[in-house]
Design a protein around this motif. Structure first.
Motif, PDB file in Angstrom:
ATOM      1  N   ARG A  45     -40.953  46.326  26.132  1.00  0.00           N
ATOM      2  CA  ARG A  45     -40.346  47.336  25.258  1.00  0.00           C
ATOM      3  C   ARG A  45     -41.249  48.561  25.171  1.00  0.00           C
ATOM      4  N   PRO A  46     -41.335  49.337  26.263  1.00  0.00           N
ATOM      5  CA  PRO A  46     -42.241  50.493  26.262  1.00  0.00           C
ATOM      6  C   PRO A  46     -41.718  51.631  25.391  1.00  0.00           C
ATOM      7  N   LEU A  47     -42.659  52.474  24.988  1.00  0.00           N
ATOM      8  CA  LEU A  47     -42.332  53.688  24.254  1.00  0.00           C
ATOM      9  C   LEU A  47     -42.805  54.883  25.063  1.00  0.00           C
ATOM     10  N   TYR A  48     -42.084  55.991  24.932  1.00  0.00           N
ATOM     11  CA  TYR A  48     -42.407  57.216  25.645  1.00  0.00           C
ATOM     12  C   TYR A  48     -42.439  58.362  24.647  1.00  0.00           C
ATOM     13  N   ARG A  49     -43.377  59.295  24.824  1.00  0.00           N
ATOM     14  CA  ARG A  49     -43.424  60.475  23.954  1.00  0.00           C
ATOM     15  C   ARG A  49     -42.228  61.368  24.277  1.00  0.00           C
ATOM     16  N   ALA A  50     -41.657  61.962  23.244  1.00  0.00           N
ATOM     17  CA  ALA A  50     -40.482  62.824  23.418  1.00  0.00           C
ATOM     18  C   ALA A  50     -40.789  63.995  24.351  1.00  0.00           C
ATOM     19  N   GLU A  51     -41.985  64.574  24.235  1.00  0.00           N
ATOM     20  CA  GLU A  51     -42.359  65.709  25.087  1.00  0.00           C
ATOM     21  C   GLU A  51     -42.437  65.291  26.552  1.00  0.00           C
ATOM     22  N   ASP A  52     -42.958  64.081  26.796  1.00  0.00           N
ATOM     23  CA  ASP A  52     -43.059  63.592  28.169  1.00  0.00           C
ATOM     24  C   ASP A  52     -41.685  63.332  28.776  1.00  0.00           C
ATOM     25  N   VAL A  53     -40.760  62.835  27.953  1.00  0.00           N
ATOM     26  CA  VAL A  53     -39.399  62.576  28.437  1.00  0.00           C
ATOM     27  C   VAL A  53     -38.726  63.885  28.834  1.00  0.00           C
ATOM     28  N   GLU A  54     -38.878  64.912  28.013  1.00  0.00           N
ATOM     29  CA  GLU A  54     -38.268  66.205  28.339  1.00  0.00           C
ATOM     30  C   GLU A  54     -38.903  66.812  29.585  1.00  0.00           C
ATOM     31  N   ALA A  55     -40.215  66.668  29.730  1.00  0.00           N
ATOM     32  CA  ALA A  55     -40.887  67.201  30.918  1.00  0.00           C
ATOM     33  C   ALA A  55     -40.407  66.478  32.177  1.00  0.00           C
ATOM     34  N   ALA A  56     -40.241  65.172  32.097  1.00  0.00           N
ATOM     35  CA  ALA A  56     -39.762  64.401  33.251  1.00  0.00           C
ATOM     36  C   ALA A  56     -38.317  64.760  33.576  1.00  0.00           C
ATOM     37  N   ARG A  57     -37.547  65.046  32.558  1.00  0.00           N
ATOM     38  CA  ARG A  57     -36.127  65.401  32.772  1.00  0.00           C
ATOM     39  C   ARG A  57     -35.999  66.645  33.648  1.00  0.00           C
ATOM     40  N   TYR A  58     -36.864  67.620  33.431  1.00  0.00           N
ATOM     41  CA  TYR A  58     -36.757  68.884  34.154  1.00  0.00           C
ATOM     42  C   TYR A  58     -37.739  69.003  35.305  1.00  0.00           C
ATOM     43  N   ALA A  59     -38.524  67.961  35.568  1.00  0.00           N
ATOM     44  CA  ALA A  59     -39.489  67.999  36.673  1.00  0.00           C
ATOM     45  C   ALA A  59     -38.752  67.984  38.007  1.00  0.00           C
ATOM     46  N   ALA A  60     -39.369  68.607  38.994  1.00  0.00           N
ATOM     47  CA  ALA A  60     -38.799  68.591  40.341  1.00  0.00           C
ATOM     48  C   ALA A  60     -38.880  67.165  40.872  1.00  0.00           C
ATOM     49  N   LYS A  61     -37.760  66.633  41.281  1.00  0.00           N
ATOM     50  CA  LYS A  61     -37.705  65.272  41.801  1.00  0.00           C
ATOM     51  C   LYS A  61     -37.903  65.308  43.316  1.00  0.00           C
ATOM     52  N   PRO A  62     -38.772  64.464  43.832  1.00  0.00           N
ATOM     53  CA  PRO A  62     -38.945  64.434  45.285  1.00  0.00           C
ATOM     54  C   PRO A  62     -37.677  63.949  45.969  1.00  0.00           C
ATOM     55  N   SER A  63     -37.336  64.570  47.073  1.00  0.00           N
ATOM     56  CA  SER A  63     -36.138  64.162  47.798  1.00  0.00           C
ATOM     57  C   SER A  63     -36.548  63.259  48.949  1.00  0.00           C
ATOM     58  N   ARG A  64     -35.647  62.415  49.337  1.00  0.00           N
ATOM     59  CA  ARG A  64     -35.886  61.485  50.443  1.00  0.00           C
ATOM     60  C   ARG A  64     -34.821  61.719  51.505  1.00  0.00           C
ATOM     61  N   PRO A  65     -35.130  61.453  52.751  1.00  0.00           N
ATOM     62  CA  PRO A  65     -34.110  61.573  53.787  1.00  0.00           C
ATOM     63  C   PRO A  65     -32.941  60.632  53.491  1.00  0.00           C
ATOM     64  N   GLY A  66     -31.736  61.139  53.605  1.00  0.00           N
ATOM     65  CA  GLY A  66     -30.554  60.323  53.388  1.00  0.00           C
ATOM     66  C   GLY A  66     -30.151  60.196  51.935  1.00  0.00           C
ATOM     67  N   GLN A  67     -30.871  60.867  51.027  1.00  0.00           N
ATOM     68  CA  GLN A  67     -30.543  60.776  49.610  1.00  0.00           C
ATOM     69  C   GLN A  67     -29.288  61.594  49.322  1.00  0.00           C
ATOM     70  N   ARG A  68     -28.451  61.043  48.458  1.00  0.00           N
ATOM     71  CA  ARG A  68     -27.217  61.752  48.104  1.00  0.00           C
ATOM     72  C   ARG A  68     -27.533  63.018  47.317  1.00  0.00           C
ATOM     73  N   ALA A  69     -26.754  64.043  47.521  1.00  0.00           N
ATOM     74  CA  ALA A  69     -26.897  65.270  46.740  1.00  0.00           C
ATOM     75  C   ALA A  69     -26.257  65.059  45.382  1.00  0.00           C
ATOM     76  N   ALA A  70     -26.871  65.594  44.368  1.00  0.00           N
ATOM     77  CA  ALA A  70     -26.364  65.408  43.000  1.00  0.00           C
ATOM     78  C   ALA A  70     -25.206  66.326  42.714  1.00  0.00           C
TER      79      ALA A  70
END
Length: 70
Positions: A45-70
Motif C-alpha cells: 500500500r504505497p503512498l505518493y506525494r501529490a507534487e510527484d504525481v503531478e510531475a509524473a503525469r506531465y513528464a515526457a514518457k519514453p517511447s518504444r518501437p511499436g508502441q501505440r500512439a495515444a
C-alpha cells in the motif's frame, strides 16, 4: 495498513490514478520506469506525494518501437 483517507498531501495508488485519469497499473509502471517514487506506506500500500504525481503525469514518457500512439 489500509488508509480510509491518506495523510494530507499524499495519494494511494488508486487516488493517484484517479487524479491523473489513468489506471492503477499505469501508476505502478511509472514507478517501475523511475518517473514516480514512493514516499511511504507499505510495499503493498504505497503512498505518493501529490507534487510527484503531478510531475509524473506531465513528464515526457519514453517511447518504444511499436508502441501505440495515444
Amino acid at each position: 495498513m489500509e488508509f480510509i483517507v491518506p495523510p494530507r498531501g499524499t495519494f494511494t495508488t488508486d487516488l493517484a490514478a484517479f487524479s491523473c485519469g489513468v489506471k492503477p497499473a499505469t501508476i505502478r509502471d511509472w514507478v517501475r520506469r523511475g518517473l514516480l517514487t514512493r514516499c511511504g506506506g507499505t510495499p503493498r500500500r504505497p503512498l505518493y506525494r501529490a507534487e510527484d504525481v503531478e510531475a509524473a503525469r506531465y513528464a515526457a514518457k519514453p517511447s518504444r518501437p511499436g508502441q501505440r500512439a495515444a
